[in-house]
Design a protein around this motif. Structure first.
Motif, PDB file in Angstrom:
ATOM      1  N   GLY A  94       0.803  -1.213   0.000  1.00  0.00           N
ATOM      2  CA  GLY A  94       0.000   0.000   0.000  1.00  0.00           C
ATOM      3  C   GLY A  94       0.837   1.265   0.000  1.00  0.00           C
ATOM      4  N   GLU A  95       0.387   2.263  -0.736  1.00  0.00           N
ATOM      5  CA  GLU A  95       1.118   3.526  -0.856  1.00  0.00           C
ATOM      6  C   GLU A  95       1.263   4.237   0.490  1.00  0.00           C
ATOM      7  OE1 GLU A  95       1.385   7.783  -1.016  1.00  0.00           O
ATOM      8  OE2 GLU A  95      -0.609   6.868  -0.987  1.00  0.00           O
ATOM      9  N   HIS A 138      -3.136  -1.619 -11.264  1.00  0.00           N
ATOM     10  CA  HIS A 138      -3.864  -1.430 -10.000  1.00  0.00           C
ATOM     11  C   HIS A 138      -3.684  -0.035  -9.410  1.00  0.00           C
ATOM     12  CE1 HIS A 138      -5.446  -5.452  -9.339  1.00  0.00           C
ATOM     13  NE2 HIS A 138      -4.269  -5.987  -9.609  1.00  0.00           N
ATOM     14  N   TRP A 139      -2.830   0.791 -10.003  1.00  0.00           N
ATOM     15  CA  TRP A 139      -2.559   2.107  -9.422  1.00  0.00           C
ATOM     16  C   TRP A 139      -3.816   2.962  -9.368  1.00  0.00           C
ATOM     17  CZ3 TRP A 139       2.617   3.876 -12.183  1.00  0.00           C
ATOM     18  CH2 TRP A 139       3.671   3.096 -11.670  1.00  0.00           C
ATOM     19  N   ARG A 140      -3.961   3.675  -8.270  1.00  0.00           N
ATOM     20  CA  ARG A 140      -5.066   4.625  -8.136  1.00  0.00           C
ATOM     21  C   ARG A 140      -4.598   6.060  -8.367  1.00  0.00           C
ATOM     22  NH1 ARG A 140      -6.578   2.131  -2.402  1.00  0.00           N
ATOM     23  NH2 ARG A 140      -7.234   0.056  -3.057  1.00  0.00           N
ATOM     24  N   SER A 145      -6.117  -3.835  -3.897  1.00  0.00           N
ATOM     25  CA  SER A 145      -4.765  -3.316  -3.730  1.00  0.00           C
ATOM     26  C   SER A 145      -4.508  -2.152  -4.683  1.00  0.00           C
ATOM     27  CB  SER A 145      -3.746  -4.427  -3.988  1.00  0.00           C
ATOM     28  OG  SER A 145      -2.427  -3.929  -3.907  1.00  0.00           O
ATOM     29  N   ASP A 146      -3.568  -1.282  -4.280  1.00  0.00           N
ATOM     30  CA  ASP A 146      -3.230  -0.148  -5.138  1.00  0.00           C
ATOM     31  C   ASP A 146      -1.980  -0.409  -5.983  1.00  0.00           C
ATOM     32  OD1 ASP A 146      -1.217   0.027  -3.268  1.00  0.00           O
ATOM     33  OD2 ASP A 146      -1.877   1.935  -2.414  1.00  0.00           O
TER      34      ASP A 146
END
Length: 268
Positions: A37-38, A60-62, A98-99
């Motif tokens: 997680g970021e 998966h990046w937000r 997940s991000d």
């Protein structure tokens, strides 16, 4: 085309090792922990935790900007960065939604001898907590209330369990957390003149009537057994949390939070 080495097989040795690191034994053996997680990774880096590896899944990046900032921080630490296929990332991911950011970092457990405390410390002592979610939540609560450390005795779950990291929202890296032997902890409390406070339905004083100022450690017991008779008998302050409903007990994190924030109110 990615500028990072790309892993496309779920049988890759790095993927297999990430799965192995889910166990306490393997984490202790390698001195490594998993951070997903970021937010959690950012807090770990900010706390000075050495990042060894960073795994990416852009699908998966937000927040691409935040992801690229994290990559820059990882590279500044000379961490190895890899891009994973969706299938490989889902093999290592520990959560739903997940991000796409997953790290491997070094960890070193804090020790009582290296614990730096103010003149009037506020500590949380947990005994025999089993569930990683509860331990992570207690860390988050203790940090939010301004506690100076969280100490575990008779620990069942290690602080660098991935679920502890997740449920603490990465605050396990900024709040001193350590596991110690009960006898050593009792000696430490005596030497530092730190009083202990425990909740029990048998107490006469409520949590708002008790004096929670000065050097203090709030005791919290295991989920099912509660605080042991040994630690309950040692408590300098016994207090109860008034309850008007039919419930005869509270979740360990809830009970600890109520007492912690009353201590914070009195100290303010």
């Amino acid at each position: 085309m990615s500028r990072f080495p790309r892993i496309e097989s779920r049988q890759n040795p790095r993927i297999k090792n990430l799965v192995k690191l889910r166990t306490t034994k393997e984490r202790r053996s390698q001195g490594l922990c998993l951070i997903e997680g970021e937010l959690e990774l950012t807090r770990a880096i900010a706390a000075g935790v050495p990042l060894r590896e960073l795994y990416l899944c852009p699908e998966h990046w937000r927040d691409e900007r935040a992801a690229n900032e994290l990559i820059s921080q990882a590279e500044s630490q000379q961490a190895k960065v890899f891009e994973l296929t969706r299938e490989c990332f889902e093999k290592i991911s520990l959560r739903e939604g997940s991000d796409g950011l997953f790290g491997v970092a070094e960890f070193a457990e804090a020790r009582l001898t290296s614990l730096k405390l103010p003149d009037e410390p506020l500590l949380v002592i947990v005994e025999g907590i089993e569930k990683p979610g509860n331990l992570g939540a207690l860390i988050r609560t203790a940090e939010a209330a301004g506690a100076n450390a969280l100490i575990a005795c008779n620990a069942v779950t290690d602080f660098f369990n991935p679920q502890v990291i997740r449920n603490s929202r990465g605050l396990v890296f900024s709040l001193p957390c350590l596991s110690v032997d009960s006898d050593a902890l009792k000696t430490f409390l005596t030497e530092k003149s730190i009083r202990t406070a425990a909740t029990t339905p048998a107490a006469d004083a409520t949590h708002w009537d008790a004096d929670l100022r000065g050097p203090l450690a709030i005791l919290a017991g295991a989920e099912h057994e509660g605080l042991s008779n040994e630690w309950l008998a040692k408590a300098d302050i016994k207090l109860r949390i008034p309850m008007r409903g039919e419930a005869d007990s509270l979740n360990v994190n809830t009970a600890t939070a109520i007492v912690l924030f009353e201590a914070l109110r009195q100290r303010s």
